[in-house]
Motif scaffolding. Sequence first.
Motif, PDB file in Angstrom:
ATOM      1  N   THR A   1     102.176  88.985 117.768  1.00 17.52           N
ATOM      2  CA  THR A   1     101.631  88.989 119.126  1.00 17.52           C
ATOM      3  C   THR A   1     101.755  87.620 119.772  1.00 17.52           C
ATOM      4  O   THR A   1     101.840  87.523 120.987  1.00 17.52           O
ATOM      5  CB  THR A   1     100.147  89.425 119.144  1.00 17.52           C
ATOM      6  OG1 THR A   1      99.372  88.480 118.420  1.00 17.52           O
ATOM      7  CG2 THR A   1      99.980  90.812 118.569  1.00 17.52           C
TER       8      THR A   1
ATOM      9  N   TRP B   1      99.286  96.721 118.948  1.00 16.89           N
ATOM     10  CA  TRP B   1      99.540  95.297 119.067  1.00 16.89           C
ATOM     11  C   TRP B   1     100.814  95.068 119.867  1.00 16.89           C
ATOM     12  O   TRP B   1     101.843  95.635 119.572  1.00 16.89           O
ATOM     13  CB  TRP B   1      99.680  94.664 117.689  1.00 16.89           C
ATOM     14  CG  TRP B   1      98.530  94.983 116.800  1.00 16.89           C
ATOM     15  CD1 TRP B   1      98.533  95.843 115.738  1.00 16.89           C
ATOM     16  CD2 TRP B   1      97.199  94.503 116.901  1.00 16.89           C
ATOM     17  NE1 TRP B   1      97.293  95.904 115.169  1.00 16.89           N
ATOM     18  CE2 TRP B   1      96.445  95.079 115.870  1.00 16.89           C
ATOM     19  CE3 TRP B   1      96.561  93.625 117.771  1.00 16.89           C
ATOM     20  CZ2 TRP B   1      95.101  94.816 115.670  1.00 16.89           C
ATOM     21  CZ3 TRP B   1      95.216  93.360 117.569  1.00 16.89           C
ATOM     22  CH2 TRP B   1      94.510  93.946 116.539  1.00 16.89           C
TER      23      TRP B   1
ATOM     24  N   CYS C   1      94.375  89.504 120.528  1.00 23.96           N
ATOM     25  CA  CYS C   1      94.270  90.860 119.959  1.00 23.96           C
ATOM     26  C   CYS C   1      93.082  91.650 120.494  1.00 23.96           C
ATOM     27  O   CYS C   1      92.365  92.323 119.758  1.00 23.96           O
ATOM     28  CB  CYS C   1      94.224  90.797 118.431  1.00 23.96           C
ATOM     29  SG  CYS C   1      95.701  90.073 117.711  1.00 23.96           S
TER      30      CYS C   1
END
Length: 92
Positions: free
Chosen positions: A70, A36, A43
């Motif tokens: 993220t 990640w 993702c």
Amino acid sequence: MKKLFAMLITVVMIFSLAMTALADDSATITFDSLKWVAGDVDCNEKIDAADLPALRQILLEVSSAEREDTADTNKDDAIDVRDLVHLKKVLA
């Protein structure tokens, strides 16, 4: 003297821009070592144009982040419009 000062300012600005470009390049880490990465909002293990609308939907609270780390693309511990601007710079 003015020309010397102007040249010095120009060199400093060019150096600053080069360092910013290098810093932005470091945000696009390959996924060999990490699964990640900040900027991979959807993702899918790559930072691409599909991450922009995903981040927009998170900011508009239409959807939630699959992984908040993220979506925080500039790593300031907040998901906000600055993350969208940073992601656009990374993709540019």
